[in-house]
Design an enzyme around this catalytic site. Structure first.
Site, short mmCIF file in Angstrom:
data_model
loop_
_atom_site.label_atom_id
_atom_site.label_comp_id
_atom_site.label_asym_id
_atom_site.label_seq_id
_atom_site.Cartn_x
_atom_site.Cartn_y
_atom_site.Cartn_z
N HIS A 1 0.82 -1.22 0.00
CA HIS A 1 0.00 0.00 0.00
C HIS A 1 0.85 1.27 0.00
CE1 HIS A 1 -3.44 -2.51 0.51
NE2 HIS A 1 -3.16 -2.85 1.76
N ASP B 1 -2.38 -11.19 -1.31
CA ASP B 1 -2.99 -10.57 -0.14
C ASP B 1 -4.45 -10.29 -0.48
OD1 ASP B 1 -1.95 -8.77 2.46
OD2 ASP B 1 -3.73 -7.96 1.50
N HIS C 1 -6.08 -7.71 0.09
CA HIS C 1 -6.26 -6.30 -0.26
C HIS C 1 -5.43 -5.96 -1.50
CE1 HIS C 1 -6.73 -6.53 4.23
NE2 HIS C 1 -7.90 -6.06 3.85
N ASP D 1 -4.47 -13.28 4.94
CA ASP D 1 -5.78 -12.71 5.20
C ASP D 1 -6.94 -13.20 4.31
OD1 ASP D 1 -4.50 -11.31 3.17
OD2 ASP D 1 -4.55 -9.38 4.19
#
Length: 309
Positions: free
Chosen positions: A117, A159, A161, A236
């Site tokens: 990110h 991931d 995200h 996750d």
């Protein structure tokens, strides 16, 4: 298999903070006790010059000195501390070291990392510096000393995200291919377009996920010919994750890992992997997902070791 860590730098987080900082130490302890054939090595910090291959000098200085804009620190989600700045540098250094080791050994890992990110000019979502992006730029620079052809790198980001910072950094770069499977309705809510984005609905389970991954890897192979793979093996997507919203089981996640490792193995591609996110309701579940990833990787490391030269 060489595995690099920086868990001796622990962020002083306030009580109730949702980032599971302890998972890195727990993971290293379990790997040392349970997974044979790995060599745990302390990561060296990335230098200013290495970080500047991707990040803006003012941002690097701000993180180093604690003078970064408070709004950026809020976006990152950590309070500033010297330990935070040191850990961020070593997390990048661990992925750099894992990439170098992968070129020699076939496969290597960073116990942390996967900070996808982070943009060139700012961090976000518990990510300070973008470890994969810095490592790629450094590997390309080192490769360029003895070859006129650019080093082509594929990022396989699993991931839950989307790796918005990574996608933005490499948006117009044909030497890097960004593949991401992620929750369609999950953070970040404004996605950055990558080379191949697969949006998954809430509740996606093993069968649908693995089917989507198989097609994505097939398309990656058709569109791009990498010389290095960086894999973000997020925990996750697990059904027990607080933030994931997908429903992968232990077996589904292990099948995911083995499919990525096998895809690289079949093509003779060195692969470096990082842990990325994991926020289980039980921290033990997150650590177990990651232990399983390392156990699968160790079996491929043995295959690399016995590969005909």
């Amino acid at each position: 298999m060489r595995v690099f860590y920086a868990d001796q730098f622990v962020l002083p987080l306030p009580p109730g903070h949702r980032f599971p900082m302890e998972k890195y130490r727990l993971l290293r302890d379990r790997l040392a006790a349970e997974v044979p054939d790995i060599q745990l090595m302390r990561a060296e910090p990335a230098t200013d010059g290495e970080l500047a291959l991707v990040h803006r000098p003012g941002y690097i200085q701000g993180i180093s000195e604690g003078t970064v804009d408070p709004s950026i620190m809020r976006e990152i989600g950590f309070p500033w501390s010297q330990a935070m700045a040191d850990r961020a540098r070593r997390s990048v250094g661990a992925t750099i070291a894992a990439c170098r080791a992968a070129f020699q050994d076939g496969i290597a890992a960073n116990i942390a990392g996967g900070t996808h990110h982070a943009y060139a000019e700012k961090g976000g979502g518990f990510c300070v510096f973008n470890d994969a992006a810095v490592a790629i730029r450094l590997m390309q620079a080192e490769h360029g000393r003895h070859s006129r052809r650019p080093l082509k790198v594929a990022i396989v980001d699993l991931d839950v995200h989307q790796g918005n910072g990574t996608a933005r950094i490499f948006r117009d770069d044909t030497s890097v291919f960004t593949l991401s499977l992620h929750g369609a309705k999950n953070f970040p809510f404004r996605k950055e377009p990558g080379d191949l984005d697969v949006d998954l609905p809430d509740g996606t389970g093993d069968e649908a996920y693995l089917h989507a991954l198989e097609h994505a890897l097939e398309e990656l192979g058709q569109r791009f010919d990498p010389a290095l793979v960086i894999y973000l093996a997020g925990a996750d997507p697990h059904e027990g994750d607080r933030l994931g919203r997908l429903k992968l089981t232990w077996d589904g996640l292990e099948a995911r890992d083995r499919r990525v490792f096998d895809w690289a193995w079949q093509r003779g591609l060195p692969l470096a992997f990082a842990m990325a996110g994991g926020y289980g309701h039980r921290i033990e579940d997150t650590v177990q997902v990651q232990v399983n990833t390392f156990a699968a990787a160790a079996s491929y490391a043995r295959r690399w070791h016995n590969r005909p030269r």
